[in-house]
Scaffold this motif. Structure first.
Motif, mmCIF file in Angstrom:
data_model
loop_
_atom_site.group_PDB
_atom_site.id
_atom_site.type_symbol
_atom_site.label_atom_id
_atom_site.label_comp_id
_atom_site.label_asym_id
_atom_site.label_seq_id
_atom_site.Cartn_x
_atom_site.Cartn_y
_atom_site.Cartn_z
ATOM 1 N N SER A 1 6.426 9.166 15.546
ATOM 2 C CA SER A 1 7.564 10.154 15.540
ATOM 3 C C SER A 1 7.545 11.399 14.866
ATOM 4 N N GLY A 2 6.837 11.056 14.211
ATOM 5 C CA GLY A 2 6.485 12.378 12.536
ATOM 6 C C GLY A 2 7.796 12.533 12.095
ATOM 7 N N ALA A 3 8.505 11.800 12.173
ATOM 8 C CA ALA A 3 9.674 11.928 11.201
ATOM 9 C C ALA A 3 9.461 11.582 9.535
ATOM 10 N N PHE A 4 7.920 10.991 9.938
ATOM 11 C CA PHE A 4 8.055 10.435 8.607
ATOM 12 C C PHE A 4 6.277 11.192 7.974
ATOM 13 N N GLY A 5 5.943 10.962 6.650
ATOM 14 C CA GLY A 5 5.554 12.114 6.507
ATOM 15 C C GLY A 5 3.556 10.961 6.313
ATOM 16 N N SER A 6 4.266 9.423 5.971
ATOM 17 C CA SER A 6 3.312 7.636 6.427
ATOM 18 C C SER A 6 4.190 6.472 6.559
ATOM 19 N N VAL A 7 3.748 5.446 7.196
ATOM 20 C CA VAL A 7 3.913 4.866 7.962
ATOM 21 C C VAL A 7 3.065 3.780 7.652
ATOM 22 N N THR A 8 3.423 2.756 6.831
ATOM 23 C CA THR A 8 2.336 2.175 6.547
ATOM 24 C C THR A 8 3.264 0.114 7.181
ATOM 25 N N ALA A 9 2.827 -0.145 8.062
ATOM 26 C CA ALA A 9 2.621 -1.908 8.145
ATOM 27 C C ALA A 9 1.949 -2.356 8.111
ATOM 28 N N GLU A 10 0.321 -1.496 9.156
ATOM 29 C CA GLU A 10 -0.497 -3.053 8.487
ATOM 30 C C GLU A 10 -0.934 -2.344 7.009
ATOM 31 N N LEU A 11 -1.783 -3.280 5.903
ATOM 32 C CA LEU A 11 -2.107 -2.998 5.034
ATOM 33 C C LEU A 11 -3.703 -2.193 4.727
ATOM 34 N N PRO A 12 -4.384 -1.455 4.984
ATOM 35 C CA PRO A 12 -4.892 -0.244 5.086
ATOM 36 C C PRO A 12 -6.141 -0.922 3.853
ATOM 37 N N PRO A 13 -7.250 -1.053 4.694
ATOM 38 C CA PRO A 13 -8.547 -2.055 3.502
ATOM 39 C C PRO A 13 -8.250 -0.990 2.100
ATOM 40 N N PHE A 14 -8.408 -1.979 1.110
ATOM 41 C CA PHE A 14 -8.822 -1.722 0.004
ATOM 42 C C PHE A 14 -9.872 -2.388 -1.064
ATOM 43 N N ASP A 15 -10.296 -1.713 -1.469
ATOM 44 C CA ASP A 15 -11.835 -2.163 -2.504
ATOM 45 C C ASP A 15 -10.574 -2.386 -3.995
ATOM 46 N N VAL A 16 -10.269 -4.013 -4.586
ATOM 47 C CA VAL A 16 -9.295 -3.927 -5.140
ATOM 48 C C VAL A 16 -10.356 -4.393 -6.330
ATOM 49 N N SER A 17 -11.558 -4.591 -6.230
ATOM 50 C CA SER A 17 -12.896 -4.294 -7.495
ATOM 51 C C SER A 17 -12.286 -2.957 -8.084
ATOM 52 N N LYS A 18 -11.712 -2.070 -7.517
ATOM 53 C CA LYS A 18 -11.397 -0.321 -7.898
ATOM 54 C C LYS A 18 -10.720 -0.710 -9.276
ATOM 55 N N ILE A 19 -10.204 -1.543 -8.692
ATOM 56 C CA ILE A 19 -8.848 -1.834 -10.275
ATOM 57 C C ILE A 19 -9.396 -2.409 -11.425
ATOM 58 N N ALA A 20 -10.481 -3.246 -11.165
ATOM 59 C CA ALA A 20 -10.892 -3.753 -11.665
ATOM 60 C C ALA A 20 -12.601 -3.082 -12.707
ATOM 61 N N GLY A 21 -12.602 -2.127 -11.795
ATOM 62 C CA GLY A 21 -13.792 -1.397 -12.107
ATOM 63 C C GLY A 21 -13.174 -0.110 -12.823
ATOM 64 N N LEU A 22 -11.912 0.446 -12.853
ATOM 65 C CA LEU A 22 -11.155 1.388 -14.474
ATOM 66 C C LEU A 22 -11.232 0.607 -15.816
ATOM 67 N N TYR A 23 -11.141 -0.928 -15.678
ATOM 68 C CA TYR A 23 -10.671 -1.224 -17.125
ATOM 69 C C TYR A 23 -11.718 -1.892 -17.652
ATOM 70 N N MET A 24 -12.644 -2.166 -16.407
ATOM 71 C CA MET A 24 -14.385 -2.877 -17.154
ATOM 72 C C MET A 24 -15.236 -2.390 -18.357
ATOM 73 N N PRO A 25 -15.014 -1.086 -18.629
ATOM 74 C CA PRO A 25 -15.357 -0.084 -20.208
ATOM 75 C C PRO A 25 -14.830 -0.752 -21.013
ATOM 76 N N TYR A 26 -13.246 -0.803 -20.997
ATOM 77 C CA TYR A 26 -12.549 -1.151 -21.939
ATOM 78 C C TYR A 26 -12.768 -2.838 -22.106
ATOM 79 N N ARG A 27 -12.796 -3.216 -21.162
ATOM 80 C CA ARG A 27 -12.651 -4.749 -21.578
ATOM 81 C C ARG A 27 -12.642 -5.595 -22.612
ATOM 82 N N PHE A 28 -12.974 -4.746 -23.916
ATOM 83 C CA PHE A 28 -13.487 -5.830 -25.117
ATOM 84 C C PHE A 28 -12.355 -5.152 -26.196
ATOM 85 N N GLY A 29 -10.767 -4.446 -24.915
ATOM 86 C CA GLY A 29 -10.266 -4.197 -26.019
ATOM 87 C C GLY A 29 -8.186 -4.960 -25.600
#
Length: 802
Positions: free
Chosen positions: A98-126
């Motif tokens: 329709s073009g009425a929305f900036g974005s529409v999400t029904a099916e989740l796009p592929p996402f590498d969840v390892s990026k979340i762990a990757g953010l915290y990995m250098p600081y894991r000892f704290g």
């Protein structure tokens, strides 16, 4: 004679041209404003004043409103899970196309969840989960057993970490505590699905391309959703659709207000036209009356948009009802015009009506001016709109109508005037003269029991009432998702980001310690994603004391468990290098996946604020009347922490100004009394003010007897009862003072003015907006009583004859 007529015609034509130019300028400005981005303010929160103790809390309110305002959520539900999923995919495709929305999400796009762990990995000892921290602190943690559980019972979650990087699973445990999935939703076939009983619900999310309060965005979304719903009904008749989002509430409020503007405007115009036609029997006078009124309305619109930039829906609906008051001035002029007959002189007519209209204008302006002192944006706009409108209508009667009504009337409604005179005479025999004091005493005696029954209600919903259908759909979405979108939250402030994080952690600990009825279901905080540097340092120190205090023994434990030498050495070396590694808020904000949670961090705020230059919000889930006092008390025990409840703050302000408005009303009554005494001498001033004073008292008694709680808007409407209702006694008093006046014509004008005002303002009592309903009911009652008692203010027959 011709020379004299030409001399009169020149200024008349000059006046007509001047008013025509004013009307053109005001009209063109209004057309220009409405031709571009809509100037209508459909954000109902914009009606509310700043209620918090400092601007930081107000910024938090605005930030959360903005974060949630551009999100739109759809819930597709069916007893057949396959149908629900297929329907959600179809809806997502339809909305996206329709073009009425900036974005529409029904099916989740592929996402590498390892990026979340990757953010915290250098600081894991704290980063230690509460259970791991407690076990390490009290010495009950067995490294051997922990390592065995990690090796032989690994967690297979989306946020799992590699054994080589996290052999004991401490980072994995901490990641499991991230509030990324604190809902009833599960990922199935790439969709977010919630199962409740035998029903399956699929979530479809969308963002808007612009503000939810822009009419263009609202129209586009409305059409797209209507098309999507129609397609679902055709292809999946067993599927139901629920939706929520600020854009739907804004669109519903705008549509309801437009309906009311049309209803009130058209009904007022038709009713007033019929009344004036019945009395004056002259279409020309009706047209001239509406010209004067239209000038007032269009100039009021232009001035309001010029001064405020936006036009509140409340102002627009109220403006439609102003027609009845603006036409009063022209009615009084027409009465003098018709009463003069063949002896009509336009300027003499102006001089005859000017004293009454000046007093009436002054009292009306006094009532509206008081509204400008109230810190509600919508009420300030209403006051501005009304002041400009009635001043323009008054000016048009003083200068435009004399230029248009030059010739004498061809006929006069003497039969109507004679009937009105008989009615006035009979009614004065009942309430006039010395009987007025007895009438006043009787009304006061009857009113006292009503006053004693008066109650109050300062609920915010008196100003904002959201569409019940949308509320029901929003509740369905909340129940399915399992998220409580609370409007109550904590604001945590500090001089530095670190202080804010430490205070937020202290608040979290307090909230976790609540028990019984005070217990919360959960809470959201920036510290769930970014612990304070102090907490990270404490966790690292604890690991150093309990785990890394004997590196060779720790290495032996790892090697004995099957880790290669280089892996064990690498993990030990990583700890040694992490001495100064601290996760910062900026690093977290830079991660794309943090976007849905960024509203938890307000960042730098007003440095002049008493509580510091940075702030964050902590959002409790499961707030109830039972635990709210405990939450408020918790905030009071911690420095830099404030509990914010916008609805309660506005309600409290409602109550405070409701009490103050009683004082304002008393002061306004005194001002009107002094004005009348200056104009009509002390006794005359008292009897002219007495009708409107009694009208205020009787109106309050009516609400007491009816058991209707009073709110701020009832009291503010009483200000307008004072400003408008005082006019009727003034019109009669001034008419009786004119030697050549026809009292029947004067009384006809008063009754017609009251009828038009009652018709327009009375229609407000039918408004869907509770605030306008209160306005309308109060104004209607007060004005009706004012006009009925107006003859009390007339001088006695003997004084008039003298």
């Amino acid at each position: 004679m011709q020379v004299q007529q030409s001399q009169v015609a020149k200024p008349a034509w000059g006046m007509r041209v001047g008013w025509l130019l004013l009307a053109l300028v005001a009209t063109l400005y209004c057309v220009w404003r409405f031709a571009g981005p809509s100037p209508l303010q459909t954000n109902l929160l914009a009606l509310l004043p700043a209620t918090e103790a400092d601007p930081v809390a107000e910024k938090a309110v605005d930030t959360l409103a903005t974060a949630l305002g551009d999100r739109t959520v759809f819930l597709v539900t069916s007893h057949d899970a396959a149908h629900a999923k297929a329907a959600a995919k179809q809806l997502g495709a339809t909305l996206s196309a329709s073009g009425a929305f900036g974005s529409v999400t029904a099916e989740l796009p592929p996402f590498d969840v390892s990026k979340i762990a990757g953010l915290y990995m250098p600081y894991r000892f704290g980063l230690l989960a509460p259970a791991d921290r407690a076990a390490l602190a009290d010495g009950t943690l067995s490294l051997h057993d922990t390592l065995a559980r990690r090796l032989y019972s690994p967690l297979h979650g989306g946020l799992a970490t590699q054994l080589a990087d996290d052999p004991f699973g401490w980072l994995e445990h901490w990641l499991a505590g991230l509030p990324l999935a604190t809902s009833n939703l599960e990922v199935e076939d790439g969709l977010l699905v919630a199962h409740r009983g035998n029903a399956a619900s699929v979530l479809v999310m969308a963002t808007l391309p612009g503000s939810a309060y822009e009419s263009k965005v609202q129209h586009a979304v409305h059409e797209a959703v209507a098309h999507g719903e129609g397609a679902l009904r055709q292809n999946f008749p067993d599927v139901t659709l629920a939706r929520t989002g600020a854009v739907f509430y804004a669109e519903a409020a705008r549509a309801a207000s437009e309906r009311e503007v049309h209803l009130i405007g058209i009904a007022s115009l038709c009713g007033i036209a019929l009344l004036m036609l019945w009395v004056f029997r002259s279409p020309r006078l009706i047209l001239l009356g509406f010209v004067s009124t239209a000038l007032g309305i269009v100039c009021a619109l232009a001035a309001t948009m010029l001064i405020f930039g936006k036009l509140h829906l409340l102002t627009l609906v109220f403006g439609a009802s102003l027609i009845g008051e603006a036409v009063d001035y022209s009615i009084q002029y027409f009465v003098v015009y018709l009463g003069a007959g063949r002896d009509w002189d336009a300027q003499r007519g102006v001089r005859a009506v000017r004293p009454a209209l000046m007093v009436a204008l002054t009292t009306s302006l006094l009532g509206y001016a008081i509204l400008t002192w109230v810190p509600f944006p919508a009420l300030k706009q209403i006051a501005c709109f009304a002041i400009v409108g009635i001043c323009t209508a008054f000016a048009s009667v003083m200068w435009l109508l004399p230029a248009l009504l030059v010739r004498a009337p061809k006929r006069s409604p003497q039969r109507v005037f004679a009937g009105a005179a008989r009615l006035l005479g009979a009614w004065r025999m009942v309430i006039g003269g010395r009987r007025a004091w007895g009438v006043a005493a009787l009304l006061l005696i009857l009113a006292v029991p009503g006053w004693l029954r008066l109650t109050s209600d300062d609920d915010i919903h008196l100003l904002i009432q959201r569409d019940p259908v949308l509320l029901a759909q929003e509740q369905k979405v909340r129940d399915a998702v399992g998220f409580d979108n609370s409007t109550q939250f904590f604001v945590v402030r500090g001089e530095t980001p670190e202080i804010v994080l430490e205070r937020a952690e202290a608040l979290g600990a307090k909230l976790d310690g609540l028990t019984g009825a005070a217990r919360l279901s959960s809470w959201q905080s920036i510290t769930s994603f970014v612990p304070s540097a102090k907490r990270q340092d404490e966790d690292r120190t604890l690991l150093g004391q309990r785990v890394f205090n004997d590196p060779s023994a720790l290495r032996g434990t790892l090697v004995q468990a099957g880790f290669r030498d280089e892996v064990a050495d690498g993990w030990l070396a990583a700890y040694a290098k992490s001495d100064h590694s601290v996760l910062s808020i900026d690093s977290w904000l830079a991660a794309p996946w943090s976007q849905p949670f960024r509203h938890l961090w307000l960042g730098r705020v007003d440095a002049a604020s008493t509580s510091g230059g940075y702030a964050a919000v902590v959002i409790p889930q499961g707030v109830t009347p039972a635990n709210q006092p405990a939450l408020i008390a918790t905030a009071h025990t911690l420095p830099g922490v404030t509990f914010v409840d916008k609805a309660a703050s506005v309600s409290t302000l409602f109550g405070a100004y409701r009490v103050d408005s009683g004082i304002w009303l008393a002061g306004a009554l005194l001002c009107v009394l002094l004005l009348m005494m200056a104009r009509y001498r002390p006794l005359g001033g008292i009897v002219v003010t007495l009708p409107v004073l009694l009208a205020v008292g009787v109106t309050l008694a009516v609400f007491g007897y009816a058991g209707v709680p009073l709110n701020l808007f009832n009291w503010l409407a009483l200000m307008l009862v004072l400003g408008v209702g005082a006019n009727y006694a003034v019109f009669l008093r001034e008419g009786a003072a004119r030697a050549d006046a026809d009292l029947g014509a004067v009384w006809t004008g008063v009754l017609l003015s009251a009828a038009t005002t009652l018709l327009s303002f009375g229609l407000l009592a039918m408004s869907a907006m509770p605030a306008l309903r209160s306005f309308g009911a109060t104004l209607g009652t007060g004005i009706a009583v004012s006009v009925l008692l107006a003859p009390i203010g007339m001088p006695s027959q003997r004084r008039r004859a003298a």
